[in-house]
Design an enzyme around this catalytic site. Structure first.
Site, PDB file in Angstrom:
ATOM      1  CG  HIS A   1      -1.897  -1.033   0.988  1.00  0.00           C
ATOM      2  ND1 HIS A   1      -1.762  -2.153   1.316  1.00  0.00           N
ATOM      3  CD2 HIS A   1      -3.264  -1.057   0.829  1.00  0.00           C
ATOM      4  CE1 HIS A   1      -3.023  -2.884   1.174  1.00  0.00           C
ATOM      5  NE2 HIS A   1      -4.057  -2.180   0.901  1.00  0.00           N
ATOM      6  CG  ASN A   2       5.383   2.596   0.379  1.00  0.00           C
ATOM      7  OD1 ASN A   2       5.902   3.403  -0.651  1.00  0.00           O
ATOM      8  ND2 ASN A   2       6.279   2.698   1.413  1.00  0.00           N
TER       9      ASN A   2
ATOM     10  N   GLY B   1       5.373   4.628  -2.934  1.00  0.00           N
ATOM     11  CA  GLY B   1       6.785   4.666  -3.443  1.00  0.00           C
ATOM     12  C   GLY B   1       7.157   3.304  -3.753  1.00  0.00           C
TER      13      GLY B   1
ATOM     14  CG  ASP C   1       9.248  -5.920   5.636  1.00  0.00           C
ATOM     15  OD1 ASP C   1       8.499  -5.169   5.806  1.00  0.00           O
ATOM     16  OD2 ASP C   1      10.086  -6.241   6.562  1.00  0.00           O
TER      17      ASP C   1
ATOM     18  N   GLY D   1      12.238   7.795   2.459  1.00  0.00           N
ATOM     19  CA  GLY D   1      12.653   7.000   3.783  1.00  0.00           C
ATOM     20  C   GLY D   1      13.941   7.476   3.983  1.00  0.00           C
ATOM     21  CE1 TYR D   2      15.224   6.077   9.375  1.00  0.00           C
ATOM     22  CE2 TYR D   2      13.795   4.525   8.283  1.00  0.00           C
ATOM     23  CZ  TYR D   2      14.248   5.087   9.418  1.00  0.00           C
ATOM     24  OH  TYR D   2      13.420   4.828  10.474  1.00  0.00           O
TER      25      TYR D   2
ATOM     26  CE  LYS E   1      16.870   4.171  -3.359  1.00  0.00           C
ATOM     27  NZ  LYS E   1      15.480   4.393  -2.922  1.00  0.00           N
TER      28      LYS E   1
ATOM     29  NE  ARG F   1      11.823  -2.100  -2.376  1.00  0.00           N
ATOM     30  CZ  ARG F   1      12.235  -0.868  -1.743  1.00  0.00           C
ATOM     31  NH1 ARG F   1      12.559   0.204  -2.655  1.00  0.00           N
ATOM     32  NH2 ARG F   1      12.286  -0.521  -0.508  1.00  0.00           N
TER      33      ARG F   1
END
Lengths: 215, 215
Positions: A15-16, A18, A75, A160-161, A182, A198
């Site tokens: 549900h994210n 990004g 995840d 995020g980070y 990236k 990822r």
């Protein structure tokens, strides 16, 4: 033992926004019709696992069962070595709801300072666990990591980070990199070597579970 | 800023017999009258934290509030570096209820094999976070770590993951060591350097929060 392959439709169990955009982009060359958990109105299961792989499996399994289609879930998180792997699988939880990653990055800095961890000891890595689950219970797991160190936040890109993560061998943070740099995968190369966690996990998934690329 | 000192009675906020014995032993020379959470019939709070320090604080805080006494709690675990810090704060949960650490150690081995992590890459460390909480909300945190690597289980001593942990510079696992060797503190030494994570955290706690030793 060779892995089972995807074809036709598959659910991206997130549900994210990004992550969804990134996974659609990664899947695009393979002719998989990707539908999202949101489009199918699937509910989000509780992430009660104790590892990235368990949480990815919980999400993929729930979406596969509810949709009757194979489902792909990610995840991921930031593991700070001097913090024993924290925030780790709680990376999103440190940002709170609604997500405030500036606060989460400030907390990482505070935890390092509290323990007197200097700049030379701020090694960290991103982890991504990708799980493909089929409705009949079959599952495949792929993990990717990218190592680097933490610096004060720089750059407005990514999510995020990303702004505090400086990958090894680079001078720009993930927050300063284009999405191509990236997590782009150069499929023309004989040995593609993408940078992000990822994309690395996805490359293994593609070799094992995806049909030949189209066009 | 100097830490606040303990005197008189204090609660050891654990229901784990192994930890209780170890903490009583460590506190013995300081004239603190230690009562356990079990003896006071205190309930166990949910460990909902995302770090060792948070979980230790949750336990210490709950015991201090319920008893009106300062309370000392430990949260500890085994962080396997190639597993991104897992089992980490879930070290006890991997053993299930009732606790089966043979099964938990077998799971660690399985997760390493699944990822093709060879013997030379099985670095791990134990972490202990000790928190002292006072009824008025004041808290002090101390952390200790011991680094080493994982080997097939050896020895019947200690508890938890001790049989698979070989501390750096030693040839016996924690499961093969006496409690004196594993966590003894040589107070006659000008610079005591205990081995275990919990004893290291406790040494800092003793310097900051305990009265002079008796006798």
């Amino acid at each position: 033992m060779s892995a089972r392959r995807l074809s036709g439709r598959a659910v991206i169990a997130t549900h994210n926004a990004g992550k969804l955009a990134e996974m659609r982009e990664l899947l695009a060359p393979f002719g998989i019709e990707a539908v999202s958990a949101g489009e199918l109105d699937l509910s989000e299961p509780d992430e009660t696992g104790t590892t990235y792989a368990e949480n990815a499996a919980i999400k993929a399994r729930a979406a596969a069962r509810a949709s009757g289609l194979p489902a792909l879930a990610d995840d991921s998180g930031l593991a700070v070595e001097a913090l024993d792997g924290a925030p780790g699988i709680f990376s999103a939880r440190w940002a709170g709801k609604p997500a405030d990653f500036a606060a989460a990055m400030a907390r990482v800095a505070r935890e390092l300072e509290l323990r007197g961890i200097g700049e030379d000891r701020r090694r960290a890595h991103f982890v991504s666990a990708l799980v493909v689950a089929w409705p009949d219970g079959h599952e495949e797991l792929f993990e990717g990591r990218v190592f680097g160190r933490l610096v004060p936040p720089r750059g407005e890109r990514g999510f995020g980070y990303d702004p505090i993560f400086l990958p090894e061998g680079f001078e720009r943070t993930f927050g300063e990199m284009s999405s191509e740099e990236k997590h782009g995968i150069d499929w023309r190369s004989a040995r593609p070597s993408p940078l992000s966690h990822r994309a690395r996990a996805f490359l293994d998934l593609a070799h094992a579970c995806l049909p030949p690329r189209e066009g």
